[in-house]
Design a protein around this motif. Sequence first.
Motif, mmCIF file in Angstrom:
data_model
loop_
_atom_site.group_PDB
_atom_site.id
_atom_site.type_symbol
_atom_site.label_atom_id
_atom_site.label_comp_id
_atom_site.label_asym_id
_atom_site.label_seq_id
_atom_site.Cartn_x
_atom_site.Cartn_y
_atom_site.Cartn_z
ATOM 1 N N ILE A 230 0.863 -1.188 0.000
ATOM 2 C CA ILE A 230 0.000 0.000 0.000
ATOM 3 C C ILE A 230 0.905 1.245 0.000
ATOM 4 O O ILE A 230 0.665 2.220 -0.722
ATOM 5 C CB ILE A 230 -0.891 0.015 1.270
ATOM 6 N N THR A 270 2.117 -3.998 4.096
ATOM 7 C CA THR A 270 0.885 -4.644 3.633
ATOM 8 C C THR A 270 0.813 -4.665 2.112
ATOM 9 O O THR A 270 0.824 -3.609 1.456
ATOM 10 C CB THR A 270 -0.346 -3.903 4.204
ATOM 11 N N ASN A 272 -1.330 -5.174 -1.005
ATOM 12 C CA ASN A 272 -2.705 -5.165 -1.489
ATOM 13 C C ASN A 272 -2.834 -4.039 -2.527
ATOM 14 O O ASN A 272 -1.910 -3.232 -2.679
ATOM 15 C CB ASN A 272 -3.702 -4.955 -0.336
ATOM 16 N N CYS A 274 -5.291 -1.651 -2.649
ATOM 17 C CA CYS A 274 -6.238 -0.590 -2.246
ATOM 18 C C CYS A 274 -5.838 0.789 -2.779
ATOM 19 O O CYS A 274 -6.696 1.583 -3.147
ATOM 20 C CB CYS A 274 -6.345 -0.539 -0.725
ATOM 21 N N TRP A 279 -11.637 1.381 -3.696
ATOM 22 C CA TRP A 279 -12.913 0.729 -3.377
ATOM 23 C C TRP A 279 -14.077 1.501 -3.986
ATOM 24 O O TRP A 279 -13.909 2.642 -4.402
ATOM 25 C CB TRP A 279 -13.083 0.660 -1.844
ATOM 26 N N PRO A 286 -9.339 3.415 2.445
ATOM 27 C CA PRO A 286 -9.296 3.882 3.836
ATOM 28 C C PRO A 286 -8.338 5.039 4.095
ATOM 29 O O PRO A 286 -8.690 6.005 4.787
ATOM 30 C CB PRO A 286 -8.898 2.619 4.596
ATOM 31 N N CYS A 293 -4.072 2.104 7.334
ATOM 32 C CA CYS A 293 -4.241 0.714 6.900
ATOM 33 C C CYS A 293 -3.989 -0.207 8.096
ATOM 34 O O CYS A 293 -3.036 -0.019 8.846
ATOM 35 C CB CYS A 293 -3.232 0.424 5.791
ATOM 36 N N LEU A 294 -4.860 -1.217 8.271
ATOM 37 C CA LEU A 294 -4.713 -2.164 9.382
ATOM 38 C C LEU A 294 -3.929 -3.405 8.967
ATOM 39 O O LEU A 294 -3.686 -4.293 9.773
ATOM 40 C CB LEU A 294 -6.089 -2.612 9.900
ATOM 41 N N GLY A 295 -3.624 -3.510 7.695
ATOM 42 C CA GLY A 295 -2.856 -4.676 7.223
ATOM 43 C C GLY A 295 -3.692 -5.918 7.045
ATOM 44 O O GLY A 295 -3.207 -7.040 7.196
ATOM 45 N N CYS A 296 -4.975 -5.740 6.659
ATOM 46 C CA CYS A 296 -5.909 -6.865 6.683
ATOM 47 C C CYS A 296 -5.605 -7.966 5.681
ATOM 48 O O CYS A 296 -6.135 -9.063 5.802
ATOM 49 C CB CYS A 296 -7.346 -6.373 6.487
ATOM 50 N N SER A 297 -4.767 -7.722 4.690
ATOM 51 C CA SER A 297 -4.493 -8.766 3.694
ATOM 52 C C SER A 297 -3.226 -9.552 3.997
ATOM 53 O O SER A 297 -2.793 -10.362 3.185
ATOM 54 C CB SER A 297 -4.389 -8.133 2.297
HETATM 55 S S1 SF4 Z 1 -6.649 -2.556 6.094
HETATM 56 FE FE1 SF4 Z 1 -7.056 -3.840 4.282
HETATM 57 S S2 SF4 Z 1 -8.685 -2.716 3.180
HETATM 58 FE FE2 SF4 Z 1 -7.769 -1.260 4.602
HETATM 59 S S3 SF4 Z 1 -6.174 -0.187 3.376
HETATM 60 FE FE3 SF4 Z 1 -5.185 -1.911 4.472
HETATM 61 S S4 SF4 Z 1 -5.190 -3.624 3.024
HETATM 62 FE FE4 SF4 Z 1 -6.695 -2.077 2.274
#
Ligand code: SF4
Length: 351
Positions: A230, A270, A272, A274, A279, A286, A293-297
């Motif tokens: 990201i 992270t 991804n 995004c 989105w 976000p 970013c929470l690092g969800c991926s």
């Molecule tokens: S937390 Fe997930 S959805 Fe949000 S910016 Fe990070 S990678 Fe993307």
Amino acid sequence: MKRTPTVGEILQAKGVSRRGFLKYCATTASILALPPTMIPRIAEAIESARRPSVIWLSFQECTGCTESLTRSATPTVEGLIFDAISLDYHHTLQAAAGDQAEAARHAAMEENNGDYLVLVDGSIPLANPGFSTIAGISNVDMLRETVAGAKAVVAIGSCAAFGGIPGADPNPTGAVAVSELVTDKPVMNVPGCPPIPIVMTAVLAHFLTFGELPALDKHGRPLAFYGTTIHDRCYRRPFYEQGRFAETFDDEGAKAGWCLYKLGCKGPITYNACATTKWNSGTSFPIEAGHPCLGCSEPDFWDKGGFYEPLSTGNFDSGAKLAGAAAVGAALGAVAATAGRRRQAKYTKEG
Ligand code: SF4
Ligand code: SF4
């Protein structure tokens, strides 16, 4: 026997013009990071393909992945792709219920043996298979039975890809990822909590076009979407490089759109898409809305915790360990940028 229409015939019947179809192929090539020279091949492959059968299994999940997909605006590439597949089984979207639904799953498996695609969202409980059953069948048994004749398997969302929230400590159900159980078929992970809709459908487009899954990274994620962090593509990156950080969510730095690193942004570690695909049909993501970013991926993102702590503090799990070298740098602005780049290189190298 009734002849199955090609995808091209289906799209034509739906009123998609030749011009619109080629535009769609160009978009598909673009989102898959394929060169423009591939557009004719994509067009030819999709036009002549028979609708592939897709069986979607939902296990320990929150339905967020399906919500993400179905909430995308129309008309979109996502919509076109779902016209081009035969979604033969999906708990949330199918009209059938009970025995009828299970009969549809079995029929799809028998009629398309060796050719169908299985999509899975949610993790699979192993501590007690009775924790989660569908039609009286445990999740683990349904997964094994369904993938037996599949061509490939796609784990949709971080729960299916890495165990996700159900697999977080103390993991009371013994939740595991799809790839821990399916070892004799190609498995692709499309993580995110939830994943970006166009990422989900683009991998289906790739399967339609080439009959196989795209190139993957070390975590089984499609490189076209998870090949960069990201942070690599973040529009706030110049502020990071200048050492301009928001310190609180409502200070002058936050209002000016400065970097969210000190508010816990996990963008530097992270992977991804995004920051590029964004989105809501490319509207925002976000960080653009002022949230780190929470690092969800990433694997185990929930257990790593420290969602609002900077990577440099070292107060949370593995992510922090990767970031320890940046502790002083973050406070020093430009020094933070250098340390961050080193940390990122280390993470990429060591995983
Ligand atoms: S937390 Fe997930 S959805 Fe949000 S910016 Fe990070 S990678 Fe993307
Ligand atoms: S730390 Fe986060 S907000 Fe700052 S540039 Fe990197 S990804 Fe963007």
